[in-house]
Design a protein around this motif. Structure first.
Motif, PDB file in Angstrom:
ATOM      1  N   VAL B  49     -19.043 -65.090  39.368  1.00 54.37           N
ATOM      2  CA  VAL B  49     -18.769 -66.496  39.792  1.00 54.37           C
ATOM      3  C   VAL B  49     -19.567 -67.748  38.815  1.00 54.37           C
ATOM      4  CG1 VAL B  49     -18.633 -66.229  42.405  1.00 54.37           C
ATOM      5  CG2 VAL B  49     -20.936 -66.217  41.653  1.00 54.37           C
ATOM      6  N   SER B  50     -19.573 -66.984  37.649  1.00 54.54           N
ATOM      7  CA  SER B  50     -20.243 -67.583  36.445  1.00 54.54           C
ATOM      8  C   SER B  50     -19.521 -69.339  36.327  1.00 54.54           C
ATOM      9  CB  SER B  50     -20.122 -67.131  35.363  1.00 54.54           C
ATOM     10  OG  SER B  50     -20.736 -65.582  35.469  1.00 54.54           O
ATOM     11  N   HIS B  51     -18.458 -69.281  36.750  1.00 56.22           N
ATOM     12  CA  HIS B  51     -17.746 -70.589  36.783  1.00 56.22           C
ATOM     13  C   HIS B  51     -18.354 -71.830  37.493  1.00 56.22           C
ATOM     14  CE1 HIS B  51     -15.996 -68.916  40.045  1.00 56.22           C
ATOM     15  NE2 HIS B  51     -15.311 -69.552  40.616  1.00 56.22           N
ATOM     16  N   MET B  52     -19.136 -71.474  38.304  1.00 59.23           N
ATOM     17  CA  MET B  52     -19.679 -72.259  39.257  1.00 59.23           C
ATOM     18  C   MET B  52     -21.113 -72.754  38.417  1.00 59.23           C
ATOM     19  SD  MET B  52     -19.540 -70.677  42.958  1.00 59.23           S
ATOM     20  CE  MET B  52     -20.089 -72.227  43.861  1.00 59.23           C
ATOM     21  N   CYS B  53     -21.557 -73.926  38.659  1.00 59.00           N
ATOM     22  CA  CYS B  53     -22.533 -74.594  37.940  1.00 59.00           C
ATOM     23  C   CYS B  53     -24.045 -74.797  38.632  1.00 59.00           C
ATOM     24  CB  CYS B  53     -22.022 -75.929  37.163  1.00 59.00           C
ATOM     25  SG  CYS B  53     -23.063 -76.399  36.094  1.00 59.00           S
ATOM     26  N   VAL B  54     -24.890 -73.911  37.724  1.00 57.96           N
ATOM     27  CA  VAL B  54     -26.349 -73.972  38.260  1.00 57.96           C
ATOM     28  C   VAL B  54     -26.702 -75.619  37.689  1.00 57.96           C
ATOM     29  CG1 VAL B  54     -28.316 -73.135  38.269  1.00 57.96           C
ATOM     30  CG2 VAL B  54     -26.485 -71.843  38.270  1.00 57.96           C
ATOM     31  N   VAL B  55     -27.358 -76.175  38.488  1.00 55.48           N
ATOM     32  CA  VAL B  55     -27.995 -77.533  38.008  1.00 55.48           C
ATOM     33  C   VAL B  55     -29.493 -77.771  38.443  1.00 55.48           C
ATOM     34  CG1 VAL B  55     -27.649 -80.293  37.896  1.00 55.48           C
ATOM     35  CG2 VAL B  55     -25.703 -78.663  38.118  1.00 55.48           C
ATOM     36  N   ASP B  56     -30.264 -77.632  37.504  1.00 50.63           N
ATOM     37  CA  ASP B  56     -31.700 -78.048  37.897  1.00 50.63           C
ATOM     38  C   ASP B  56     -32.110 -79.289  37.861  1.00 50.63           C
ATOM     39  OD1 ASP B  56     -32.261 -75.296  38.405  1.00 50.63           O
ATOM     40  OD2 ASP B  56     -32.907 -74.627  36.190  1.00 50.63           O
ATOM     41  N   LEU B  57     -32.907 -79.690  38.952  1.00 50.27           N
ATOM     42  CA  LEU B  57     -33.539 -80.909  38.883  1.00 50.27           C
ATOM     43  C   LEU B  57     -34.957 -81.061  38.941  1.00 50.27           C
ATOM     44  CD1 LEU B  57     -31.433 -82.614  42.191  1.00 50.27           C
ATOM     45  CD2 LEU B  57     -30.592 -82.504  39.527  1.00 50.27           C
ATOM     46  N   ALA B  58     -35.517 -81.679  38.138  1.00 51.09           N
ATOM     47  CA  ALA B  58     -36.995 -81.687  37.946  1.00 51.09           C
ATOM     48  C   ALA B  58     -37.688 -83.079  37.944  1.00 51.09           C
ATOM     49  CB  ALA B  58     -37.377 -81.131  36.827  1.00 51.09           C
TER      50      ALA B  58
END
Lengths: 130, 366
Positions: B49-58
């Motif tokens: 499921v690497s096509h899904m995108c991890v988005v980090d918020l800081a």
């Protein structure tokens, strides 16, 4: 699977086999079943129905999608494969044998001669894969 | 040629049938889709499921920002690691995407968004993050592998070395970092399991070691039949920017309380609620042979007509199931127009299968 040399084909992946009594058995090719994946439902044509060549006469459904099956010949449906109702996967396991779809009494023998032979059909499949 | 995940070569080497999915070349199956489905219900399977995108918020105001951005309320996330499923809405109350948000620390939250919506999601999030001083970082350096099934965690834990025992303690719907791995007890199948985020460069080796540990590669085909049985929505099929979560079976994900929280889309949803007569989002079980598919017409007698949003053959129930958006007054049975034939279907609550067994209304009828 080697494409049986005694079968004729449509480009759309249906096969036709002339039986000794002159009727024509139809089904879908090994390539077609492989592309569709696990079959879960087959809607076979009713006995007595009159078909025209090239006309949609059955539906095969895999988990993924539904596909029309086109009749390679014109004629009357004289038998259909009841076993597909409970075991549609016969088309996956034995597309040219137990997975047959219907038998048709053809009204125009010339149509059979116009179908692709096994070698020509293999070329169609190869061209699709390119 | 479509986009490729770090595991593309692994899939091709395993003779996967590759298809386009939201612009990505993804494996639909490696052999029999139905067998892959059963492996996840009975043992352990895995999905790229690497096509899904991890988005980090800081940023210091990240929680405050997410309470405005999302329809669900991240105030519910009190323990670090805990996750929440939410819709991200536009002002009209339409669904821009559905996502999972992880609470890592007060100044760091992680989102996982859909592949087909990643660009518009990142643009939307970035626009709204500015006034909160929150930074938005798409983690394209990460791959993600979902291991799912009753034996998935124990098999995958053998790859985690000294982290294994701690990873097995991660509670349901939470995640934790273990060295370079982020292990989340989430999924899209209705089974126990993990979604493991890891450096993209390590993904092919990790995938192969999972194969060696007895976790079977499964394609998007099985992922779809599993999520349908589990009663889980698919963005783009079951909801999109044109429909409300209140008509998509997602009312439970919208936090109207506390009343003073102002989230994007709130006013539109409140107007819909006040107006009433919302369409219901229901499960259908086809009573006869055939296969329900998205966009088939649903006839609900005097109540009117609706439409299938998703449908398939359920390998567990061995009959066809689907989701449909139907008029409010729809009864217990409907008819579905399948290629001109009207076939009867039973209206059920979602879901159909959980933890390997028929669930809800379907279980009651068994």
């Amino acid at each position: 699977m080697t494409t049986p040399a005694n079968l004729k084909f449509l480009k759309s992946h249906e096969w036709a086999r002339t039986e000794s009594d002159g009727t024509v058995t139809i089904g879908i090719s090994d390539h077609a079943q492989n592309a569709l994946g696990d079959l879960v439902f087959v809607d076979v044509p009713e006995v007595g129905k009159t078909l025209k060549s090239g006309e949609a006469c059955a539906v095969v459904e895999s988990v993924k999608a539904a596909s029309d099956v086109y009749s390679p010949v014109s004629g009357e449906v004289v038998a259909n494969n009841d076993a597909l109702s409970a075991t549609p996967e016969l088309i996956n396991t034995d597309p040219y044998g137990a997975g047959w779809i219907a038998r048709i009494r053809p009204t125009n023998a010339a149509e059979i001669a116009q179908l692709l032979d096994a070698a020509a059909y293999d070329q169609v499949v190869a061209a699709e894969a390119h | 040629m479509g986009l490729r995940t770090p595991l593309y070569d692994s899939h091709v080497a395993a003779n996967a049938r590759m298809v386009d999915f939201g612009g990505w070349d993804m494996p639909v199956n490696y052999g029999s889709q139905i067998e892959e489905h059963h492996i996840v219900r009975r043992d352990a399977g895995m999905f790229d499921v690497s096509h899904m995108c991890v988005v980090d918020l800081a940023g210091r105001r990240t929680r405050e920002f997410l309470r405005h951005l999302l329809a669900n309320d991240v105030a519910k996330l009190k323990v670090p690691g805990k996750a929440l499923y939410s819709c991200m809405l536009n002002e009209a109350g339409g669904v821009i995407d559905d996502l999972i948000v992880y609470f890592l620390s007060e100044s760091a939250f992680r989102l996982v968004v859909n592949a087909g919506t990643r660009d518009k999601d990142i643009a939307w999030i970035t626009t709204h993050a500015q006034s909160y001083g929150v930074s938005v970082t798409p983690r394209t350096d990460l791959a993600m592998i979902a291991v799912q099934g009753p034996n998935a965690r124990t098999k995958a834990a053998t790859l985690l070395g000294d982290y294994a025992a701690a990873a097995l303690q991660v509670p349901t719907f939470a995640g934790a970092a273990f060295g370079r791995y982020f292990v989340a007890r989430t999924g899209y199948t209705g089974e126990d399991g993990w979604e493991i985020m890891l450096p993209a460069t390590e993904a092919p080796g990790f995938w192969q070691r999972l194969v060696d540990a007895g976790v079977a590669p499964c394609g998007l085909g099985a992922r779809d039949t599993l999520r349908l049985e589990a009663g889980m929505n698919l963005y783009g099929n079951d909801m999109d920017e044109g429909v409300s979560p209140l008509e998509s079976g997602l009312t439970w994900t919208v936090a109207f309380e506390p009343l003073e929280r102002s989230f994007i889309g709130r006013a539109a949803l409140e107007a819909q609620r006040a107006h009433g007569n919302l369409r219901r989002f229901v499960g259908l079980v086809l009573e006869e042979r055939g296969v329900l598919r998205g966009h088939q017409k649903v006839i609900a007698g005097a109540a009117g007509e609706g439409e299938l949003t998703s449908g398939t053959f359920s390998p567990t129930l061995e009959r066809s199931i689907g989701f449909a958006r139907v008029p409010a007054a729809t009864g217990d049975t409907v008819q579905v127009d399948i290629r001109g034939k009207l076939l009867p279907a039973r209206v059920v609550k979602l879901s159909f299968v959980r933890n390997g067994k028929p669930s809800g209304d379907v279980a009651a009828a068994h």
